[in-house]
Scaffold this motif. Sequence first.
Motif, PDB file in Angstrom:
ATOM      1  N   VAL A 151       0.841  -1.196   0.000  1.00  0.00           N
ATOM      2  CA  VAL A 151       0.000   0.000   0.000  1.00  0.00           C
ATOM      3  C   VAL A 151       0.878   1.248   0.000  1.00  0.00           C
ATOM      4  N   GLN A 152       1.910   1.241   0.843  1.00  0.00           N
ATOM      5  CA  GLN A 152       2.811   2.394   0.913  1.00  0.00           C
ATOM      6  C   GLN A 152       3.591   2.588  -0.388  1.00  0.00           C
ATOM      7  N   LEU A 153       4.050   1.497  -0.974  1.00  0.00           N
ATOM      8  CA  LEU A 153       4.863   1.587  -2.188  1.00  0.00           C
ATOM      9  C   LEU A 153       4.068   2.042  -3.406  1.00  0.00           C
ATOM     10  N   THR A 154       2.788   1.743  -3.425  1.00  0.00           N
ATOM     11  CA  THR A 154       1.973   2.104  -4.584  1.00  0.00           C
ATOM     12  C   THR A 154       1.218   3.415  -4.401  1.00  0.00           C
ATOM     13  N   ALA A 155       1.308   4.000  -3.212  1.00  0.00           N
ATOM     14  CA  ALA A 155       0.616   5.274  -2.959  1.00  0.00           C
ATOM     15  C   ALA A 155       1.136   6.341  -3.927  1.00  0.00           C
ATOM     16  N   GLY A 156       0.213   7.046  -4.553  1.00  0.00           N
ATOM     17  CA  GLY A 156       0.588   8.111  -5.478  1.00  0.00           C
ATOM     18  C   GLY A 156       0.805   7.642  -6.911  1.00  0.00           C
ATOM     19  N   PHE A 157       0.674   6.344  -7.160  1.00  0.00           N
ATOM     20  CA  PHE A 157       0.833   5.796  -8.505  1.00  0.00           C
ATOM     21  C   PHE A 157      -0.506   5.209  -8.937  1.00  0.00           C
ATOM     22  N   ASP A 158      -0.859   5.436 -10.196  1.00  0.00           N
ATOM     23  CA  ASP A 158      -2.115   4.847 -10.667  1.00  0.00           C
ATOM     24  C   ASP A 158      -1.864   3.404 -11.112  1.00  0.00           C
ATOM     25  N   GLU A 159      -2.955   2.692 -11.432  1.00  0.00           N
ATOM     26  CA  GLU A 159      -2.845   1.276 -11.794  1.00  0.00           C
ATOM     27  C   GLU A 159      -1.930   1.047 -12.990  1.00  0.00           C
ATOM     28  N   ALA A 160      -1.993   1.934 -13.969  1.00  0.00           N
ATOM     29  CA  ALA A 160      -1.160   1.777 -15.163  1.00  0.00           C
ATOM     30  C   ALA A 160       0.321   1.907 -14.812  1.00  0.00           C
ATOM     31  N   GLU A 161       0.661   2.844 -13.944  1.00  0.00           N
ATOM     32  CA  GLU A 161       2.060   3.021 -13.550  1.00  0.00           C
ATOM     33  C   GLU A 161       2.556   1.806 -12.769  1.00  0.00           C
ATOM     34  N   VAL A 162       1.736   1.314 -11.860  1.00  0.00           N
ATOM     35  CA  VAL A 162       2.120   0.134 -11.082  1.00  0.00           C
ATOM     36  C   VAL A 162       2.278  -1.071 -12.007  1.00  0.00           C
ATOM     37  N   ALA A 163       1.412  -1.191 -13.007  1.00  0.00           N
ATOM     38  CA  ALA A 163       1.507  -2.299 -13.964  1.00  0.00           C
ATOM     39  C   ALA A 163       2.820  -2.249 -14.736  1.00  0.00           C
ATOM     40  N   VAL A 164       3.274  -1.052 -15.087  1.00  0.00           N
ATOM     41  CA  VAL A 164       4.554  -0.914 -15.802  1.00  0.00           C
ATOM     42  C   VAL A 164       5.709  -1.325 -14.891  1.00  0.00           C
ATOM     43  N   VAL A 165       5.683  -0.888 -13.646  1.00  0.00           N
ATOM     44  CA  VAL A 165       6.743  -1.261 -12.704  1.00  0.00           C
ATOM     45  C   VAL A 165       6.752  -2.780 -12.524  1.00  0.00           C
ATOM     46  N   GLN A 166       5.584  -3.380 -12.361  1.00  0.00           N
ATOM     47  CA  GLN A 166       5.497  -4.827 -12.201  1.00  0.00           C
ATOM     48  C   GLN A 166       6.052  -5.535 -13.425  1.00  0.00           C
ATOM     49  N   ARG A 167       5.658  -5.082 -14.599  1.00  0.00           N
ATOM     50  CA  ARG A 167       6.134  -5.699 -15.838  1.00  0.00           C
ATOM     51  C   ARG A 167       7.648  -5.570 -15.948  1.00  0.00           C
ATOM     52  N   TRP A 168       8.191  -4.414 -15.575  1.00  0.00           N
ATOM     53  CA  TRP A 168       9.635  -4.206 -15.652  1.00  0.00           C
ATOM     54  C   TRP A 168      10.370  -5.135 -14.678  1.00  0.00           C
ATOM     55  N   LEU A 169       9.874  -5.248 -13.454  1.00  0.00           N
ATOM     56  CA  LEU A 169      10.537  -6.119 -12.480  1.00  0.00           C
ATOM     57  C   LEU A 169      10.487  -7.582 -12.930  1.00  0.00           C
ATOM     58  N   GLU A 170       9.369  -8.007 -13.505  1.00  0.00           N
ATOM     59  CA  GLU A 170       9.284  -9.367 -14.039  1.00  0.00           C
ATOM     60  C   GLU A 170      10.264  -9.552 -15.198  1.00  0.00           C
ATOM     61  N   HIS A 171      10.408  -8.530 -16.011  1.00  0.00           N
ATOM     62  CA  HIS A 171      11.361  -8.566 -17.123  1.00  0.00           C
ATOM     63  C   HIS A 171      12.796  -8.690 -16.593  1.00  0.00           C
ATOM     64  N   VAL A 172      13.125  -7.919 -15.574  1.00  0.00           N
ATOM     65  CA  VAL A 172      14.461  -7.993 -14.964  1.00  0.00           C
ATOM     66  C   VAL A 172      14.747  -9.412 -14.513  1.00  0.00           C
ATOM     67  N   THR A 173      13.760 -10.029 -13.870  1.00  0.00           N
ATOM     68  CA  THR A 173      13.942 -11.395 -13.383  1.00  0.00           C
ATOM     69  C   THR A 173      14.165 -12.357 -14.528  1.00  0.00           C
ATOM     70  N   ARG A 174      13.349 -12.252 -15.582  1.00  0.00           N
ATOM     71  CA  ARG A 174      13.501 -13.159 -16.726  1.00  0.00           C
ATOM     72  C   ARG A 174      14.855 -12.979 -17.407  1.00  0.00           C
ATOM     73  N   VAL A 175      15.257 -11.762 -17.645  1.00  0.00           N
ATOM     74  CA  VAL A 175      16.529 -11.482 -18.322  1.00  0.00           C
ATOM     75  C   VAL A 175      17.690 -11.986 -17.470  1.00  0.00           C
ATOM     76  N   SER A 176      17.634 -11.736 -16.179  1.00  0.00           N
ATOM     77  CA  SER A 176      18.714 -12.158 -15.271  1.00  0.00           C
ATOM     78  C   SER A 176      18.819 -13.666 -15.197  1.00  0.00           C
ATOM     79  N   VAL A 177      17.697 -14.356 -15.163  1.00  0.00           N
ATOM     80  CA  VAL A 177      17.702 -15.817 -15.081  1.00  0.00           C
ATOM     81  C   VAL A 177      18.218 -16.416 -16.388  1.00  0.00           C
ATOM     82  N   GLN A 178      17.786 -15.855 -17.508  1.00  0.00           N
ATOM     83  CA  GLN A 178      18.203 -16.377 -18.815  1.00  0.00           C
ATOM     84  C   GLN A 178      19.696 -16.234 -19.025  1.00  0.00           C
TER      85      GLN A 178
END
Length: 141
Positions: A112-139
């Motif tokens: 709740v604290q980390l997403t305060a001030g960000f709309d759903e679209a912004e949070v979705a981009v951050v989530q997608r980026w973090l998932e991408h970081v994980t995939r790229v790093s694992v590969q």
Amino acid sequence: MRLPRLIFLLFNADRSVRRWIDARSSDTGIGASGAGVLFYLAGHENALIGDVTAALGASPSGMSGLVARLERSGCVSRSPDPGDARAVRLALTPHGQRAVGRARELVDDLNVQLTAGFDEAEVAVVQRWLEHVTRVSVQRG
């Protein structure tokens, strides 16, 4: 154009999140890493320790020490795998199940604290980026 210092920011964010969780879970002795194990076991009861290690991206030696601490705190129990005497399975104890509930409360509060001030679209981009970081790093790891 100079790229943003994403790796530096990511490492700092990781440390900050872990410190936040560790400070608020000091009464349980579980901490951020222990919470990861408990969350995994909550969804994968009697999991092989190797599966938990792989899912969390941990080292076998680090996982061994962490599981020993969780076992001493009464959160998990170990048992031999019936099909392979060399393999060890982990299960949540009743105390561990209660600890999962407390850890969820902490993580929900932090989310709740980390997403305060960000709309759903912004949070979705951050989530997608973090998932991408994980995939790229694992590969490439």
